[in-house]
Structure formats: C-alpha cells, structure tokens
Design an enzyme around this catalytic site. Structure first.
Site, PDB file in Angstrom:
ATOM      1  N   TYR A  64      53.253  30.687  33.501  1.00  0.00           N
ATOM      2  CA  TYR A  64      52.687  29.678  32.604  1.00  0.00           C
ATOM      3  C   TYR A  64      51.201  29.939  32.355  1.00  0.00           C
ATOM      4  O   TYR A  64      50.444  30.204  33.294  1.00  0.00           O
ATOM      5  CB  TYR A  64      52.819  28.285  33.239  1.00  0.00           C
ATOM      6  CG  TYR A  64      54.239  27.797  33.365  1.00  0.00           C
ATOM      7  CD1 TYR A  64      55.036  27.615  32.243  1.00  0.00           C
ATOM      8  CD2 TYR A  64      54.761  27.493  34.615  1.00  0.00           C
ATOM      9  CE1 TYR A  64      56.340  27.143  32.371  1.00  0.00           C
ATOM     10  CE2 TYR A  64      56.055  27.018  34.747  1.00  0.00           C
ATOM     11  CZ  TYR A  64      56.851  26.849  33.623  1.00  0.00           C
ATOM     12  OH  TYR A  64      58.120  26.381  33.755  1.00  0.00           O
TER      13      TYR A  64
ATOM     14  N   LYS B   6      52.098  14.369  66.954  1.00  0.00           N
ATOM     15  CA  LYS B   6      52.183  13.525  65.749  1.00  0.00           C
ATOM     16  C   LYS B   6      52.459  14.397  64.523  1.00  0.00           C
ATOM     17  O   LYS B   6      52.351  15.630  64.595  1.00  0.00           O
ATOM     18  CB  LYS B   6      50.865  12.768  65.579  1.00  0.00           C
ATOM     19  CG  LYS B   6      49.694  13.671  65.225  1.00  0.00           C
ATOM     20  CD  LYS B   6      48.375  12.939  65.261  1.00  0.00           C
ATOM     21  CE  LYS B   6      47.241  13.886  64.893  1.00  0.00           C
ATOM     22  NZ  LYS B   6      45.937  13.341  65.260  1.00  0.00           N
TER      23      LYS B   6
HETATM   24  C1  LIG Z   1      45.245  14.286  66.107  1.00  0.00           C
HETATM   25  C2  LIG Z   1      44.456  13.838  67.274  1.00  0.00           C
HETATM   26  C3  LIG Z   1      44.135  14.741  68.307  1.00  0.00           C
HETATM   27  C4  LIG Z   1      44.413  16.219  68.237  1.00  0.00           C
HETATM   28  O1  LIG Z   1      43.388  16.843  67.481  1.00  0.00           O
HETATM   29  P1  LIG Z   1      43.305  18.435  67.321  1.00  0.00           P
HETATM   30  O2  LIG Z   1      42.050  18.635  66.561  1.00  0.00           O
HETATM   31  O3  LIG Z   1      44.507  18.835  66.546  1.00  0.00           O
HETATM   32  O4  LIG Z   1      43.299  19.017  68.677  1.00  0.00           O
HETATM   33  C5  LIG Z   1      43.497  14.225  69.416  1.00  0.00           C
HETATM   34  N1  LIG Z   1      43.182  12.902  69.504  1.00  0.00           N
HETATM   35  C6  LIG Z   1      43.459  12.026  68.525  1.00  0.00           C
HETATM   36  C7  LIG Z   1      43.074  10.600  68.685  1.00  0.00           C
HETATM   37  C8  LIG Z   1      44.086  12.464  67.376  1.00  0.00           C
HETATM   38  O5  LIG Z   1      44.349  11.589  66.400  1.00  0.00           O
END
Ligand SMILES: *Cc1c(COP(=O)(O)O)cnc(C)c1O
Length: 382
Positions: A269, A37
C-alpha cells in the site's frame, strides 16, 4: 490444531535459567516475587508460573484479582500478591483464593478486614507507600497511621510494605533512585513500635540489577525473568549489570511466496518502497493483526537463513514483504522457509530491544504484543 504460519515460542529452560540467575545474584537470603502479570509479559501466565514454581519460586506478582484467581484455579500454591488493587466486588475471591492484596487506602483495608473476619480468615496484606513514583501508594507520612489501623483489625495482618522505583533503569538518575530508597527506609523507620511490618520490598528488575542496596527482604523481577535487561543506554545498548540473561520468547513465521520483480516496482500500500534494481521479494504472512505493527514498515529486519533482510513497503494487516535479493543463496528461498522476527536463527539474532527500537518503545511492550497476538508453543525444559 493451529494452521497459522506464525508462532511464538517460549523457551521454559531459559525462563528457569533467568530465575536461577536472579537467585544467584541476590543470594539465598532475599526472597523473589516472580512478576507474572500481563499473562507473564506475553509468555503465558500459568505455564510461566508453573515452571518458576518448579525452579523454587514461592511468591508471584499479578496486577489484578482475576489473574490471581486463574493461578489458583490452575493449582498454583505459594503466595500470590495482587499489585494493583482490589475492588470491593472482589473481596470474597481475594479471601477465598488466599490472595495477598496490596492496599493504599483505609476503606479497602477495612472492607477486606470485614470480609476476612466474616469468612473466619486472617488475611495477609501488603501496604504500598509512594516514595517518588507518583502512582499508587500512601504518602510516607501516613505510614504510622496505617500501621495503627492494622492493629485495630485482627482479621488482617501487615505482612509486607512495598514501594516502586520510577527511575531505577536510568543511569543518569541514579542519585534520585538512591534518594527514593532512602525515603522508603525512612518511612519503614516510622512503623515505630507497631512491631514488624513483614517483608520490605521495592526493587523491580532495574532495582535489583543496578541498585543492589535496594534488594532488602524481597525483589520483584518481571522483565529480567523474560530475558531482557531493564536499562537501555542513550546509544541503544543495554546497561551492563551482573545479570546474564537469556531471551525466552521467539516469534517465527514462514515465507508464503517468493517473486522476482524488475527495477521500479512499487511494493505494498502506498508504494512507500520502490525497487531500484531487479529484486527478489519474499511475502510473509505476518502483519499488524499479529502484533507486527505498521510502524515497522521500511524499518524492521527479519532473519532468513541466519541473515538479516529488510522489511520493504508498508506492513499490512496480515502480510508484509522482505527484500531477499542480497541473500547469498536467495534463489534457494522457497515458500515454507523459516523466518525469525524475534529471536535467534543460526548465527543471527534479533532482540526484543532491537524491535523496540524500531517501534520506538520498550522491550516490555514488544513481548506483551507478540505474545498476546499469536499462538504460543512451549519448549519444555530438558
Ligand atoms: C510490573 C511490576 C514489577 C516488575 O517490573 P520489571 O521492571 O518488569 O522488573 C515490579 N513491581 C511492581 C509493583 C510492578 O507493577
């Protein structure tokens, strides 16, 4: 063609190495959902997924339907699980692209079932239970009712039951994580005579690394694939685990100007940095528009010739300054000299966790930020 001075490099061999490391740690019996994702945490979803497929991955996790559709359009095979949810407008695409939705309410389940039936498909669905995260999921007491609902809907199959840990990275919270796991197992027990609930999974990277008992049928690593340890100790060190991981992303730029300035010169700045000696300053073409956030002003360090040098004065929209006076060969630094903002250079290394420390955030956010704001270059395996 890109003329940008800035580039994010993605080491696909390191990505594959991390996948194989996770495979070795969990063993052959446990399935791995590669979580890709958020554009694979800034690494580029399609390239990351293709490399992982080549390494043996057959299950992928995305947040939204759109991401799953993109993976399918790219030709990716295997199972694609949509972790976050599926709005009614997306049901046709869910079925058409053979995505595996996660459900947590009966309306969605019924809607998906209706669409699948209309399209003459039996759709695999995973059911999410909340055992302590306080985010998505049905309550454990509702699981039997949902399993029953599946029985009345022949066009959907309960192919998995999942949950998610809120505290698995925190050593001090290990007893709570054990309790969350027990709650999940108890909920699975309540599936009762409805038969198999498919694949059971709860472990993210922290779960699989620090709570081996949580690996169950499948693990869902994200951050570990991208080479960062999920747990950080209060002193800033990584929480040790049996995983040996390699960083996948680097962020590089080049010097665009070097100047000698006298003591008492204000930089950038607000003049928040004033030289206290004659100084040699390098100007870098990177700023908050490139994800190198303003909070890094007077905090961050970068690598030049393998040595750390400090960011001095405010980070601007597209530029910042570093003080190279203390480099042994400072006079030799010229425009075009490579600068590493994240990653290795000679014997030096700046990790995503270090950048996260300066930004007061976590490695995940650093990777998403740098990866999404810059053009990526892929270093192929082998
Ligand atoms: C993003 C996610 C993961 C992965 O988590 P990590 O901490 O990056 O390993 C696993 N399960 C779900 C439901 C997620 O949303």
């Amino acid at each position: 063609m890109s003329y940008s001075f800035n580039r994010v490099e993605i080491d696909l061999a390191a990505l594959v190495g991390n996948y194989l490391e996770i495979r070795a740690v969990v063993g052959e019996q446990v399935r791995i959902m590669a979580v890709v994702k958020a554009d694979a945490y800034g690494h580029g979803m399609i390239r990351a997924a293709q490399s992982l497929y080549g390494a043996g991955a057959r299950t992928f996790g995305v947040a939204e339907v759109e991401e799953g559709a993109l993976l399918r359009e790219s030709g990716l095979e295997g199972e694609v699980v949509v972790l976050l949810g599926t709005p009614p407008e997306s049901y046709t695409d869910v079925v058409r692209y053979r995505l595996t939705p996660v459900v947590y309410d009966l309306e969605t389940l019924a809607g998906l079932a209706q669409r699948a039936a209309a399209m003459d498909v039996v759709l695999n669905v995973h059911l999410k239970v909340d055992v302590g995260m306080g985010r998505l999921g049905i309550m454990p007491g509702e699981i039997a009712a949902f399993a029953q609902a599946f029985k009345g809907l022949p066009s959907v199959r309960l192919a998995g039951v999942l949950s998610h840990f809120p505290l698995a990275d925190e050593q001090a919270a290990d007893p709570q994580t054990t309790e969350h796991l027990e709650r999940f197992k108890a909920a699975l027990g309540r599936l009762g005579e409805t038969g198999s609930g498919g694949v059971f999974h709860i472990a993210n990277s922290a779960g699989l690394a620090y709570h081996p008992g949580s690996q169950l049928d499948m693990v869902r690593p994200g951050i570990a694939l991208y080479g960062c340890h999920p747990g950080i100790l209060p002193n800033g060190d990584c929480r040790a685990s049996s995983l040996t991981l390699q960083p996948v992303m680097s962020f590089k730029t080049g010097v665009i100007q070097v100047k000698e300035v006298p003591a008492g010169t204000g930089l950038s700045y607000g003049h928040t940095f004033v030289t206290n000696r004659p100084s040699r300053i390098a100007v870098l073409p990177v700023g908050y528009d490139d994800g190198y956030l303003r909070r890094l002003s007077n905090r961050a360090e970068v690598l030049i010739r393998g040595q750390r040098v400090p960011v001095c004065g405010r980070v601007c929209m597209n530029a910042c300054m570093v003080d190279i006076t203390d480099l042994p060969d400072a006079a030799g630094v010229r425009p075009g000299e490579e600068v590493v903002l994240l990653g290795r250079q000679q014997n030096g290394e700046i990790t995503a966790d270090q950048v996260a420390g300066w930004l007061e955030t976590i490695s995940y956010e650093v990777l998403c930020l740098f990866g999404s704001r810059n053009s990526r270059v892929y270093i192929e395996e082998g």
